[in-house]
Scaffold this active site. Structure first.
Site, PDB file in Angstrom:
ATOM      1  N   THR A   1      59.473  35.000  94.627  1.00  0.00           N
ATOM      2  CA  THR A   1      58.290  35.808  94.930  1.00  0.00           C
ATOM      3  C   THR A   1      58.715  37.069  95.664  1.00  0.00           C
ATOM      4  O   THR A   1      59.892  37.252  95.981  1.00  0.00           O
ATOM      5  CB  THR A   1      57.338  35.043  95.873  1.00  0.00           C
TER       6      THR A   1
ATOM      7  N   CYS B   1      61.145  37.163  99.483  1.00  0.00           N
ATOM      8  CA  CYS B   1      61.945  35.941  99.646  1.00  0.00           C
ATOM      9  C   CYS B   1      63.422  36.270  99.867  1.00  0.00           C
ATOM     10  O   CYS B   1      64.258  35.357  99.894  1.00  0.00           O
ATOM     11  CB  CYS B   1      61.761  35.001  98.455  1.00  0.00           C
TER      12      CYS B   1
ATOM     13  N   SER C   1      66.390  41.510  97.891  1.00  0.00           N
ATOM     14  CA  SER C   1      67.133  42.749  98.148  1.00  0.00           C
ATOM     15  C   SER C   1      68.228  42.516  99.188  1.00  0.00           C
ATOM     16  O   SER C   1      69.310  43.114  99.107  1.00  0.00           O
ATOM     17  CB  SER C   1      66.179  43.852  98.623  1.00  0.00           C
TER      18      SER C   1
ATOM     19  N   ASP D   1      68.535  45.835  91.239  1.00  0.00           N
ATOM     20  CA  ASP D   1      67.378  45.354  92.011  1.00  0.00           C
ATOM     21  C   ASP D   1      66.076  45.810  91.342  1.00  0.00           C
ATOM     22  O   ASP D   1      66.065  46.734  90.538  1.00  0.00           O
ATOM     23  CB  ASP D   1      67.447  45.878  93.451  1.00  0.00           C
ATOM     24  N   GLU D   2      64.989  45.129  91.700  1.00  0.00           N
ATOM     25  CA  GLU D   2      63.651  45.405  91.144  1.00  0.00           C
ATOM     26  C   GLU D   2      63.712  45.382  89.611  1.00  0.00           C
ATOM     27  O   GLU D   2      63.083  46.201  88.919  1.00  0.00           O
ATOM     28  CB  GLU D   2      63.096  46.750  91.652  1.00  0.00           C
TER      29      GLU D   2
ATOM     30  N   VAL E   1      53.399  49.979  93.536  1.00  0.00           N
ATOM     31  CA  VAL E   1      54.614  49.755  94.318  1.00  0.00           C
ATOM     32  C   VAL E   1      54.321  49.719  95.814  1.00  0.00           C
ATOM     33  O   VAL E   1      53.433  50.423  96.286  1.00  0.00           O
ATOM     34  CB  VAL E   1      55.629  50.873  93.992  1.00  0.00           C
TER      35      VAL E   1
HETATM   36  N1  LIG Z   1      62.320  40.367 111.625  1.00  0.00           N
HETATM   37  C1  LIG Z   1      62.925  39.518 110.782  1.00  0.00           C
HETATM   38  N2  LIG Z   1      63.765  38.579 111.235  1.00  0.00           N
HETATM   39  C2  LIG Z   1      64.401  37.736 110.403  1.00  0.00           C
HETATM   40  N3  LIG Z   1      64.241  37.756 109.081  1.00  0.00           N
HETATM   41  C3  LIG Z   1      63.413  38.658 108.582  1.00  0.00           C
HETATM   42  C4  LIG Z   1      62.712  39.597 109.373  1.00  0.00           C
HETATM   43  N4  LIG Z   1      61.960  40.368 108.565  1.00  0.00           N
HETATM   44  C5  LIG Z   1      62.183  39.926 107.323  1.00  0.00           C
HETATM   45  N5  LIG Z   1      63.051  38.893 107.319  1.00  0.00           N
HETATM   46  C6  LIG Z   1      63.563  38.132 106.182  1.00  0.00           C
HETATM   47  O1  LIG Z   1      63.707  39.015 105.110  1.00  0.00           O
HETATM   48  C7  LIG Z   1      63.145  38.452 103.947  1.00  0.00           C
HETATM   49  C8  LIG Z   1      62.687  39.566 103.044  1.00  0.00           C
HETATM   50  O2  LIG Z   1      63.835  40.253 102.630  1.00  0.00           O
HETATM   51  P1  LIG Z   1      63.865  41.242 101.393  1.00  0.00           P
HETATM   52  O3  LIG Z   1      65.285  41.252 100.932  1.00  0.00           O
HETATM   53  O4  LIG Z   1      63.274  42.546 101.768  1.00  0.00           O
HETATM   54  O5  LIG Z   1      62.926  40.454 100.359  1.00  0.00           O
HETATM   55  P2  LIG Z   1      62.545  40.773  98.845  1.00  0.00           P
HETATM   56  O6  LIG Z   1      63.529  41.778  98.310  1.00  0.00           O
HETATM   57  O7  LIG Z   1      62.642  39.451  98.152  1.00  0.00           O
HETATM   58  O8  LIG Z   1      61.139  41.274  98.881  1.00  0.00           O
HETATM   59  C9  LIG Z   1      62.039  37.544 104.465  1.00  0.00           C
HETATM   60  O9  LIG Z   1      61.785  36.437 103.614  1.00  0.00           O
HETATM   61  C10 LIG Z   1      62.628  37.029 105.751  1.00  0.00           C
HETATM   62  O10 LIG Z   1      63.418  35.877 105.501  1.00  0.00           O
HETATM   63  C1  LIG Z   2      53.132  41.314  92.472  1.00  0.00           C
HETATM   64  C2  LIG Z   2      53.359  42.751  92.125  1.00  0.00           C
HETATM   65  C3  LIG Z   2      54.267  43.500  92.814  1.00  0.00           C
HETATM   66  N1  LIG Z   2      54.443  44.822  92.510  1.00  0.00           N
HETATM   67  C4  LIG Z   2      55.419  45.604  93.273  1.00  0.00           C
HETATM   68  C5  LIG Z   2      55.245  45.613  94.752  1.00  0.00           C
HETATM   69  C6  LIG Z   2      56.659  45.859  95.256  1.00  0.00           C
HETATM   70  O1  LIG Z   2      56.884  47.262  95.293  1.00  0.00           O
HETATM   71  C7  LIG Z   2      57.536  45.237  94.160  1.00  0.00           C
HETATM   72  C8  LIG Z   2      58.165  43.920  94.577  1.00  0.00           C
HETATM   73  O2  LIG Z   2      59.142  44.191  95.530  1.00  0.00           O
HETATM   74  P1  LIG Z   2      59.821  43.023  96.437  1.00  0.00           P
HETATM   75  O3  LIG Z   2      61.113  43.655  96.873  1.00  0.00           O
HETATM   76  O4  LIG Z   2      60.025  41.826  95.580  1.00  0.00           O
HETATM   77  O5  LIG Z   2      58.889  42.762  97.560  1.00  0.00           O
HETATM   78  O6  LIG Z   2      56.690  45.037  93.042  1.00  0.00           O
HETATM   79  C9  LIG Z   2      53.746  45.393  91.472  1.00  0.00           C
HETATM   80  O7  LIG Z   2      53.938  46.567  91.168  1.00  0.00           O
HETATM   81  N2  LIG Z   2      52.842  44.640  90.770  1.00  0.00           N
HETATM   82  C10 LIG Z   2      52.609  43.343  91.059  1.00  0.00           C
HETATM   83  O8  LIG Z   2      51.753  42.712  90.387  1.00  0.00           O
END
Ligand SMILES: Nc1ncnc2c1ncn2[C@@H]1O[C@H](COP(=O)(O)OP(=O)(O)O)[C@@H](O)[C@H]1O
Ligand SMILES: Cc1cn([C@H]2C[C@H](O)[C@@H](COP(=O)(O)O)O2)c(=O)[nH]c1=O
Length: 231
Positions: free
Chosen positions: A10, A13, A16, A86-87, A172
């Site tokens: 999701t 999680c 990145s 990524d993304e 986004v």
């Molecule tokens: N202040 C914090 N302290 C520790 N972990 C954090 C903090 N903020 C975010 N995180 C961790 O970073 C994760 C999100 O990382 P990120 O790589 O940006 O996620 P994604 O790319 O999947 O959206 C969160 O699930 C959490 O585990």
């Molecule tokens: C569910 C959903 C997400 N998005 C966009 C929102 C964020 O910019 C990215 C996901 O980034 P993350 O690093 O995994 O948090 O996707 C979207 O455009 N449409 C959607 O339905």
């Protein structure tokens, strides 16, 4: 043997963060990689993690041909051992096919990261092709959690505080202002996704035994009856 791996989960999680770690670990062993992203919430040509780390990256435009780009690098004598993508949900299916070809014909490892499904639970076209072609789809170990404490499996879109299931596939950012209003995302378990029960909706509907176990004000500890003496 080179691999196409799709690290998925999701929003929020840790994808990145893992992408940055994988790049760090491979580069530290002398491997040469390129980092790609598309529509990162921090802006163009950057790969950012919510933990605060970020790095510069190559922005993937719809007309980018990964095959041509990497073969072009090799022709100019620049070795490419791996790609961080990524993304990847935002990539076109054709770009995912080009990545698979790079794995098979050029021996380049491709580590892709992305969400599988949008706010309507529909697969993104890029993610669908990743799932179809990847050697491995790896679900991230760090679980994003729904407000109820269950593993979050779905990405909900919330506009002006109300969960929606219709709209543009791509909006986004964690928070974005559009003509439709303020768009935010919240990860939910399937049960609460299906019931359209975001944390705000749950708070409004409380008090209820299942609501917000993390918030003691809203979820008082249950009264456990004391057993009678000699029972
Ligand atoms: N202040 C914090 N302290 C520790 N972990 C954090 C903090 N903020 C975010 N995180 C961790 O970073 C994760 C999100 O990382 P990120 O790589 O940006 O996620 P994604 O790319 O999947 O959206 C969160 O699930 C959490 O585990
Ligand atoms: C569910 C959903 C997400 N998005 C966009 C929102 C964020 O910019 C990215 C996901 O980034 P993350 O690093 O995994 O948090 O996707 C979207 O455009 N449409 C959607 O339905």
């Amino acid at each position: 043997m080179a691999e196409l791996v799709f690290f998925s989960g999701t929003m929020d999680c840790g994808k990145s963060t893992l992408a940055l770690q994988m790049d760090h670990n491979h580069a530290a062993r002398g491997r040469r990689g390129l980092i790609f992203t598309k529509h990162d919430r921090a802006g163009e040509s950057v790969l950012s993690s919510r933990l605060g780390l970020s790095t510069s990256a190559l922005e993937v435009e719809d007309d980018l041909d990964f095959w041509d780009a990497i073969v072009g690098q090799a022709t100019n004598g620049l070795r490419v051992d791996y790609l961080i993508c990524d993304e990847a949900q935002f990539y076109t299916p054709e770009q995912v096919e080009q990545l698979a070809r790079l794995v098979d014909e050029m021996g380049v490892d491709v580590y892709a990261f992305g969400i599988t499904a949008d706010f309507r639970t529909a697969l993104f076209p890029g993610s669908r092709r990743m799932i179809e072609l990847a050697d491995r789809v790896q679900v991230l170990q760090v679980e994003a959690l729904c407000w109820c404490g269950q593993r979050a499996t779905h990405n909900a879109r919330v506009i002006d505080g109300v969960m929606v299931v219709e709209g543009e596939q791509v909006v986004v950012g964690d928070t974005a202002s559009t003509d439709a209003g303020v768009v935010e995302y919240e990860v939910l378990c399937r049960r609460h996704y299906m019931r359209r029960m975001t944390s705000a909706a749950a708070r409004a509907a409380s008090p209820s035994a299942e609501v917000l176990p993390f918030d003691l004000d809203l979820c008082p500890l249950p009264v456990v009856p004391t057993p009678a003496r000699g029972a």
